[in-house]
Every structure is written in structure tokens, then in C-alpha cells.
Design an enzyme around this catalytic site. Structure first.
Site, PDB file in Angstrom:
ATOM      1  N   TYR A  79      34.055   6.547 -23.529  1.00  0.00           N
ATOM      2  CA  TYR A  79      33.959   5.417 -22.589  1.00  0.00           C
ATOM      3  C   TYR A  79      34.916   4.344 -23.105  1.00  0.00           C
ATOM      4  O   TYR A  79      34.722   3.823 -24.213  1.00  0.00           O
ATOM      5  CB  TYR A  79      32.519   4.904 -22.528  1.00  0.00           C
ATOM      6  CG  TYR A  79      31.538   6.055 -22.354  1.00  0.00           C
ATOM      7  CD1 TYR A  79      31.213   6.548 -21.088  1.00  0.00           C
ATOM      8  CD2 TYR A  79      30.995   6.714 -23.472  1.00  0.00           C
ATOM      9  CE1 TYR A  79      30.362   7.643 -20.941  1.00  0.00           C
ATOM     10  CE2 TYR A  79      30.151   7.804 -23.335  1.00  0.00           C
ATOM     11  CZ  TYR A  79      29.836   8.262 -22.063  1.00  0.00           C
ATOM     12  OH  TYR A  79      29.004   9.347 -21.932  1.00  0.00           O
ATOM     13  N   HIS A 106      19.717  16.147 -26.410  1.00  0.00           N
ATOM     14  CA  HIS A 106      18.278  15.869 -26.433  1.00  0.00           C
ATOM     15  C   HIS A 106      17.584  17.118 -25.923  1.00  0.00           C
ATOM     16  O   HIS A 106      18.196  17.946 -25.239  1.00  0.00           O
ATOM     17  CB  HIS A 106      17.922  14.633 -25.581  1.00  0.00           C
ATOM     18  CG  HIS A 106      18.390  14.695 -24.145  1.00  0.00           C
ATOM     19  ND1 HIS A 106      17.729  15.380 -23.167  1.00  0.00           N
ATOM     20  CD2 HIS A 106      19.483  14.155 -23.537  1.00  0.00           C
ATOM     21  CE1 HIS A 106      18.377  15.257 -22.011  1.00  0.00           C
ATOM     22  NE2 HIS A 106      19.453  14.522 -22.207  1.00  0.00           N
ATOM     23  N   ASP A 117      19.748  18.710 -16.066  1.00  0.00           N
ATOM     24  CA  ASP A 117      20.432  17.469 -16.458  1.00  0.00           C
ATOM     25  C   ASP A 117      21.913  17.792 -16.641  1.00  0.00           C
ATOM     26  O   ASP A 117      22.309  18.332 -17.674  1.00  0.00           O
ATOM     27  CB  ASP A 117      19.789  16.960 -17.762  1.00  0.00           C
ATOM     28  CG  ASP A 117      20.350  15.619 -18.206  1.00  0.00           C
ATOM     29  OD1 ASP A 117      21.138  15.021 -17.457  1.00  0.00           O
ATOM     30  OD2 ASP A 117      19.982  15.180 -19.313  1.00  0.00           O
ATOM     31  N   HIS A 162      14.103  13.923 -21.018  1.00  0.00           N
ATOM     32  CA  HIS A 162      14.175  13.761 -22.478  1.00  0.00           C
ATOM     33  C   HIS A 162      12.866  14.359 -22.973  1.00  0.00           C
ATOM     34  O   HIS A 162      11.863  13.677 -23.113  1.00  0.00           O
ATOM     35  CB  HIS A 162      14.321  12.291 -22.862  1.00  0.00           C
ATOM     36  CG  HIS A 162      15.618  11.710 -22.380  1.00  0.00           C
ATOM     37  ND1 HIS A 162      15.855  10.372 -22.279  1.00  0.00           N
ATOM     38  CD2 HIS A 162      16.766  12.311 -21.952  1.00  0.00           C
ATOM     39  CE1 HIS A 162      17.081  10.169 -21.812  1.00  0.00           C
ATOM     40  NE2 HIS A 162      17.648  11.333 -21.597  1.00  0.00           N
ATOM     41  N   GLU A 185      26.211  17.018 -24.443  1.00  0.00           N
ATOM     42  CA  GLU A 185      26.798  16.045 -23.540  1.00  0.00           C
ATOM     43  C   GLU A 185      27.654  14.985 -24.227  1.00  0.00           C
ATOM     44  O   GLU A 185      27.333  13.800 -24.219  1.00  0.00           O
ATOM     45  CB  GLU A 185      25.692  15.358 -22.732  1.00  0.00           C
ATOM     46  CG  GLU A 185      24.504  14.834 -23.542  1.00  0.00           C
ATOM     47  CD  GLU A 185      23.504  14.084 -22.661  1.00  0.00           C
ATOM     48  OE1 GLU A 185      23.918  13.195 -21.904  1.00  0.00           O
ATOM     49  OE2 GLU A 185      22.297  14.391 -22.735  1.00  0.00           O
ATOM     50  N   GLU A 192      28.251  17.280 -19.422  1.00  0.00           N
ATOM     51  CA  GLU A 192      26.905  17.616 -19.911  1.00  0.00           C
ATOM     52  C   GLU A 192      26.440  18.950 -19.352  1.00  0.00           C
ATOM     53  O   GLU A 192      26.434  19.158 -18.135  1.00  0.00           O
ATOM     54  CB  GLU A 192      25.906  16.526 -19.484  1.00  0.00           C
ATOM     55  CG  GLU A 192      24.469  16.868 -19.847  1.00  0.00           C
ATOM     56  CD  GLU A 192      23.498  15.717 -19.571  1.00  0.00           C
ATOM     57  OE1 GLU A 192      23.759  14.919 -18.652  1.00  0.00           O
ATOM     58  OE2 GLU A 192      22.485  15.635 -20.281  1.00  0.00           O
ATOM     59  N   HIS A 200      23.902   3.596 -18.241  1.00  0.00           N
ATOM     60  CA  HIS A 200      22.748   3.778 -17.347  1.00  0.00           C
ATOM     61  C   HIS A 200      23.002   3.237 -15.945  1.00  0.00           C
ATOM     62  O   HIS A 200      22.086   2.789 -15.260  1.00  0.00           O
ATOM     63  CB  HIS A 200      21.496   3.130 -17.952  1.00  0.00           C
ATOM     64  CG  HIS A 200      20.962   3.894 -19.125  1.00  0.00           C
ATOM     65  ND1 HIS A 200      20.038   3.393 -19.997  1.00  0.00           N
ATOM     66  CD2 HIS A 200      21.242   5.145 -19.560  1.00  0.00           C
ATOM     67  CE1 HIS A 200      19.768   4.299 -20.934  1.00  0.00           C
ATOM     68  NE2 HIS A 200      20.492   5.373 -20.692  1.00  0.00           N
ATOM     69  N   ARG A 218      31.991  11.955 -19.279  1.00  0.00           N
ATOM     70  CA  ARG A 218      30.949  12.714 -19.987  1.00  0.00           C
ATOM     71  C   ARG A 218      30.900  14.096 -19.342  1.00  0.00           C
ATOM     72  O   ARG A 218      31.075  14.221 -18.125  1.00  0.00           O
ATOM     73  CB  ARG A 218      29.591  12.016 -19.896  1.00  0.00           C
ATOM     74  CG  ARG A 218      28.470  12.768 -20.600  1.00  0.00           C
ATOM     75  CD  ARG A 218      27.192  11.941 -20.855  1.00  0.00           C
ATOM     76  NE  ARG A 218      26.533  11.469 -19.652  1.00  0.00           N
ATOM     77  CZ  ARG A 218      26.591  10.226 -19.181  1.00  0.00           C
ATOM     78  NH1 ARG A 218      27.317   9.315 -19.798  1.00  0.00           N
ATOM     79  NH2 ARG A 218      25.952   9.875 -18.081  1.00  0.00           N
ATOM     80  N   ASP A 257      25.966  11.998 -13.152  1.00  0.00           N
ATOM     81  CA  ASP A 257      24.953  12.565 -14.052  1.00  0.00           C
ATOM     82  C   ASP A 257      23.703  12.716 -13.193  1.00  0.00           C
ATOM     83  O   ASP A 257      23.037  11.722 -12.871  1.00  0.00           O
ATOM     84  CB  ASP A 257      24.728  11.615 -15.232  1.00  0.00           C
ATOM     85  CG  ASP A 257      23.716  12.149 -16.242  1.00  0.00           C
ATOM     86  OD1 ASP A 257      22.972  13.101 -15.914  1.00  0.00           O
ATOM     87  OD2 ASP A 257      23.650  11.590 -17.354  1.00  0.00           O
ATOM     88  N   ASP A 295       0.807  -1.219   0.000  1.00  0.00           N
ATOM     89  CA  ASP A 295       0.000   0.000   0.000  1.00  0.00           C
ATOM     90  C   ASP A 295       0.845   1.276   0.000  1.00  0.00           C
ATOM     91  O   ASP A 295       0.375   2.337   0.387  1.00  0.00           O
ATOM     92  CB  ASP A 295      -0.990  -0.002   1.172  1.00  0.00           C
ATOM     93  CG  ASP A 295      -0.281  -0.082   2.512  1.00  0.00           C
ATOM     94  OD1 ASP A 295       0.960  -0.256   2.512  1.00  0.00           O
ATOM     95  OD2 ASP A 295      -0.950   0.032   3.550  1.00  0.00           O
ATOM     96  N   HIS A 346      26.554   7.343 -27.960  1.00  0.00           N
ATOM     97  CA  HIS A 346      25.262   8.015 -27.797  1.00  0.00           C
ATOM     98  C   HIS A 346      25.267   9.357 -28.514  1.00  0.00           C
ATOM     99  O   HIS A 346      26.305   9.831 -28.973  1.00  0.00           O
ATOM    100  CB  HIS A 346      24.898   8.167 -26.307  1.00  0.00           C
ATOM    101  CG  HIS A 346      25.860   8.959 -25.480  1.00  0.00           C
ATOM    102  ND1 HIS A 346      25.916  10.333 -25.519  1.00  0.00           N
ATOM    103  CD2 HIS A 346      26.819   8.573 -24.583  1.00  0.00           C
ATOM    104  CE1 HIS A 346      26.840  10.757 -24.667  1.00  0.00           C
ATOM    105  NE2 HIS A 346      27.409   9.716 -24.092  1.00  0.00           N
TER     106      HIS A 346
HETATM  107  N1  GLY Z   1      20.497  11.995 -17.559  1.00  0.00           N
HETATM  108  C1  GLY Z   1      19.958  11.482 -18.742  1.00  0.00           C
HETATM  109  C2  GLY Z   1      20.640  11.984 -19.920  1.00  0.00           C
HETATM  110  O1  GLY Z   1      21.678  12.598 -19.807  1.00  0.00           O
HETATM  111  O2  GLY Z   1      20.161  11.862 -21.010  1.00  0.00           O
HETATM  112 MN    MN Z   2      21.077  14.338 -20.878  1.00  0.00          MN
HETATM  113 MN    MN Z   3      22.319  13.468 -17.988  1.00  0.00          MN
END
Ligand code: GLY
Ligand code: MN
Ligand code: MN
Length: 466
Positions: A417, A363, A276, A370, A413, A436, A248, A434, A265, A41, A359
């Protein structure tokens, strides 16, 4: 609630703009998000639906907005209920909702199934977000059936259904001054949180303490919440050492060791808007030689991407600019051998950089991390060309990427890697980097709203000494 009251005119203007796009006889039905059970619950923390919030500023669950082409808006919301409010908290209630939110009418959500057929009767098109709310199509069918049952009394049943995401996505893509202001504040809080995590890492290691990823995650959360952020905008990534190569990865319990990098991140959500930010820093505050070389390459690629971000450029331009710099740098640092891979253009043409950078660079960012918004302008959807993917051999249909306009917000970003591999110098193994930032597109360039936390290696080292 005070939010909705003080900004009611903003939401009213958005409703009017949407209404103007519904066409004669159009009715839009926009539900908020359901409450979701976590276990037994206990529910997940409630988060409203972004489209619904965009049009109402209203954050209670069990609410629906119905808007017609004349601009008439009806809010269905939870009725006042002293007992439920004692357990679950304050409800605005339909009586107060009209003045607080500026809608034309408000009624109890218990009336929904009764009133929806009436609101759809003699209308032409029903708009709702397609493939967004489980079971919504079935409910719309039920309401339309109820209208159809009255056809023998002369009622007209809407003959068209259209996806409300189309016009709403285009509206949300360009952030107005109010949205930009909230996003600047969200990014500022997140930047402070990154600084706090960096400094905690160095301080704990200097003190000889056992540092875990979750220690740094806790610092992020502390900083988000103490500045009024309601939630993290997405699950924070705090990745120590080789974990940074898992795109991820989530903050877990791995040790944070001196000599290794940490990739964080993380961004807070503030008043419905996401930030982000990613930063990569040496756990103890000092980059090693190979770490610094790779870091500076990623930073140079980000610089190139930032320079390519401006109104009139295409969405893909920052990505292409970043890849160009990364391709040359991978050759210069010996991660790709020139004898095998040729020059930077060859690396791009064959996608040889892909094992290190898999990647995209950007975005959209907004209410959703996103964020919605087509990456192809609707007017250019039909302009296609084909190419063969150099790696998979598949045929890919290219459409022109969207032309950036003032007020669009995107992340920038790039990353690298490096997994252990025979043909990669060992000094770079297990390094994941990374960087960003969040950018508001302006006429001559872009405004980076997340630079409250530095990106230059020496500036990161300096703040970690503090
Ligand atoms: N934190 C998700 C991305 O960077 O797209
Ligand atoms: Mn991002
Ligand atoms: Mn991010």
C-alpha cells in the site's frame, strides 16, 4: 433444516468429542447468537453462533445446547407457535428436534431457567464460552445460585467454571472432510463473483458508462446469492484507486476510473462457512507499467508464502517468506533506497517495509472469517523469548507460532500500500494491492481453493477482455 437432518451424525460426533473433554462432572452450556435490532423494529439478518452451529447444525435463534460429560445433550429451542410462525417463519420445535438433530432431549427454551439448575446440580464444572455472549456470566451465576439454594437439601453445586472456547477452538481449527467440502464450494462461488465484478468494470468503462464502487459490489452480491450463499462473510471491500490504501475501506460510491486499480476483498458465506478472497485488477483491464511491477512483486511474495505453507511448517513461515520477497522487491523498485536502508535483511531487521506492508499474511478461516484457534499450540505456550521491536522499542514476548497440520485452513494475503511520500517514486503513489487466497493445509503443501479466479496479471487482463 434439511442440512441438520442429513448431517446429524457429524454434529453428534462433535458433541461426543467435546463431551469426552469435559472431565467427570463437566457440563457445557452453549447458547446461539441473539437476534439484533438494526433500527426501530427492523433486525439485522439473523446469523447463528458459530460454536452452537458447530455442535448442532441448528440455525434458529433462541436456542441453547447443554451437554454433559456422559454425552447427554439437551437442546432448548423455540416451541411451536402457529401465530409466531405465521409472522416469523417455521420453527422445528422440541418434539421434532430430537429426531432431526440427534440430541438426547429437547425442550422449550421457556424451560431454560427452570431446568438449568437441575442439569447443573451435583456436577463439578460448568463450561461455557467466556467473554463471547453478553450477560451469559450473570445468567450462569443465577443458575448456580439456584443450585446453591438447594445445598441444605444435599445438592452439590459446581465449584469450577471453565472456558468452553478452549476445547472448541482446537476442534474447529482442523476442518473435517464435510467442512472442507463446504469451504471449497464457498470459495468457488466467491471466485466467480470476483470474475463477474472484473468483467463488469471493464465492460462498463468500454461502454463509456459512469462506474462506481457500488456497481461492482452489486455484481458480487448478485453472484453470491444466485448460487445460494446466505450472506457475504464480511463487509465487502471495493476500493477504487487510492481507496485501496485504506485497509478497512468499504464499497462506497467513489468513481472507478480507467487507468486506476480496483481492490476487491469479498467472500461469501455458504452454509455457515466463510470464504475470503482479494483480487486487485486494472479498472479497464490493462495494467500500467508501475502497476504491473508492483502487482508482480506482490504475486511473487504470495508465491513464496504459498510454497512455505505445508503441514509441519509454522504459521509464521508464510509471512516470513512473503516479507523476504517484498523487502527485496521494494529495494529493487526503488520504493526503499538501498543507500538508506541497506539490503533485504536490513529492511526486515529494521521493519523498514512496514509503511508499505503493515498487516499479517494469514489468519485462520472457517465458520468465522477470522476463525478461532490459537496461533500458539497450547503445549508450547510456556516457551517464550523476548525481543525489542525495532520501530517502537517495546519489548515483545515471542511464543512459538503454531505448527500447521493437515486440514487447517488459512488465508495467504500479502499486499503493498503506497501512500504519497517525498522519498517514494511518484509513479507508485496511491497504488494499493493485495492478493488473497484460501488454503487448506495438506501433508506436502496446500490446496488453494480460491483459484477459480486467476491471479496472474496477463490472465486477469485476458478475462477482462472477454
Ligand atoms: N476480509 C478480511 C480479511 O482479509 O482479513
Ligand atoms: Mn483475510
Ligand atoms: Mn479478505
Amino acid at each position: 433444516m434439511t442440512q441438520a437432518i442429513s448431517n446429524a451424525h457429524i454434529y453428534a460426533a462433535r458433541r461426543a468429542h467435546l463431551a469426552s473433554q469435559l472431565g467427570e462432572g463437566g457440563v457445557a452450556i452453549i447458547p446461539t447468537a441473539p437476534e439484533r435490532a438494526r433500527n426501530r423494529d427492523s433486525d439485522f439478518a439473523y446469523r447463528h453462533d458459530s460454536y452452537f452451529y458447530y455442535l448442532t447444525g441448528f440455525t434458529e435463534p433462541n436456542a441453547w445446547l447443554v451437554l454433559d460429560a456422559t454425552g447427554r445433550s439437551t437442546l432448548f429451542c423455540q416451541p411451536k407457535d402457529l401465530e409466531r410462525e405465521t409472522w416469523d417463519g417455521y420453527r422445528l420445535g422440541p418434539n421434532a428436534a430430537v429426531a432431526a438433530l440427534g440430541v438426547s432431549a429437547a425442550v422449550s427454551v421457556a424451560e431454560l431457567d427452570k431446568q438449568l439448575p437441575q442439569l447443573l446440580e451435583n456436577q463439578h464444572t460448568v463450561w461455557y464460552p467466556f467473554a463471547t455472549h453478553k450477560g451469559l456470566e450473570t445468567r450462569v451465576d443465577g443458575w448456580l445460585n439456584a443450585v446453591r439454594a438447594r445445598v441444605r437439601f444435599g445438592a452439590q453445586c459446581p465449584s469450577q467454571q471453565r472456558d468452553a472456547c478452549g476445547p472448541l477452538d482446537d476442534m474447529r481449527l482442523v476442518k473435517d472432510a464435510h467442512e472442507q467440502d463446504v469451504m471449497r464450494r464457498a470459495a468457488h462461488i466467491s471466485a466467480q463473483a470476483h470474475i463477474r465484478a472484473m468483467q463488469t468494470s471493464a465492460r462498463m468503462l468500454r461502454a463509456g458508462q459512469d462506474v462506481r464502487e457500488y456497481h461492482l459490489d452489486a455484481e458480487l452480491l448478485h453472484e453470491f446469492r444466485r448460487h445460494g450463499s446466505q450472506f457475504p462473510a464480511y463487509t465487502s471491500i471495493v476500493a477504487a484507486g487510492a481507496n485501496a490504501c485504506v485497509l478497512h475501506y468499504r464499497a462506497d460510491a467513489a468513481p472507478v476510473r480507467a487507468g486506476e486499480l480496483v481492490l476487491i476483498d469479498a467472500g461469501c458465506e455458504l452454509d455457515g462457512y466463510a470464504s475470503d478472497i482479494t483480487r486487485t485488477f486494472p479498472a479497464n483491464g490493462t495494467f500500467t507499467g508501475p502497476q504491473r511491477d508492483l502487482y508482480n512483486l506482490v504475486l511473487a511474495s504470495q508465491d513464496a508464502a504459498v510454497a512455505a505453507t505445508k503441514a509441519g511448517a509454522r504459521f509464521v513461515d508464510p509471512h516470513d517468506a512473503a516479507v523476504k520477497v517484498l523487502a527485496q522487491g521494494l529495494l529493487d523498485l526503488g520504493l526503499l533506497r538501498k543507500a538508506k536502508h541497506g539490503n533485504a535483511q536490513d529492511v526486515i531487521d529494521t521493519r523498514a517495509y512496514f509503511p508499505f506492508y503493515m498487516h499479517r499474511t494469514s489468519h485462520w478461516l472457517g465458520m468465522d472469517v477470522h476463525d478461532c484457534g490459537s496461533y500458539v499450540a497450547p503445549s508450547e505456550l510456556g516457551q517464550t523469548s523476548e525481543r525489542k521491536d525495532p520501530v517502537s522499542g517495546e519489548t515483545i514476548v515471542n511464543r512459538p507460532s503454531r505448527i500447521l497440520g493437515e486440514g487447517m485452513v488459512l488465508t495467504i494475503e500479502p499486499g503493498l500500500y503506497v501512500r504519497p511520500a517525498d522519498d517514494v517514486p511518484e509513479a507508485f503513489w496511491n497504488i494499493g494491492i493485495r492478493i488473497e487466497d484460501d488454503a487448506i493445509v495438506t501433508s506436502g503443501g496446500c490446496e488453494l481453493i480460491s483459484r477459480g479466479v486467476p491471479v496472474v496479471a496477463s490472465e486477469i487482463e485476458a478475462l477482462m477482455r472477454g
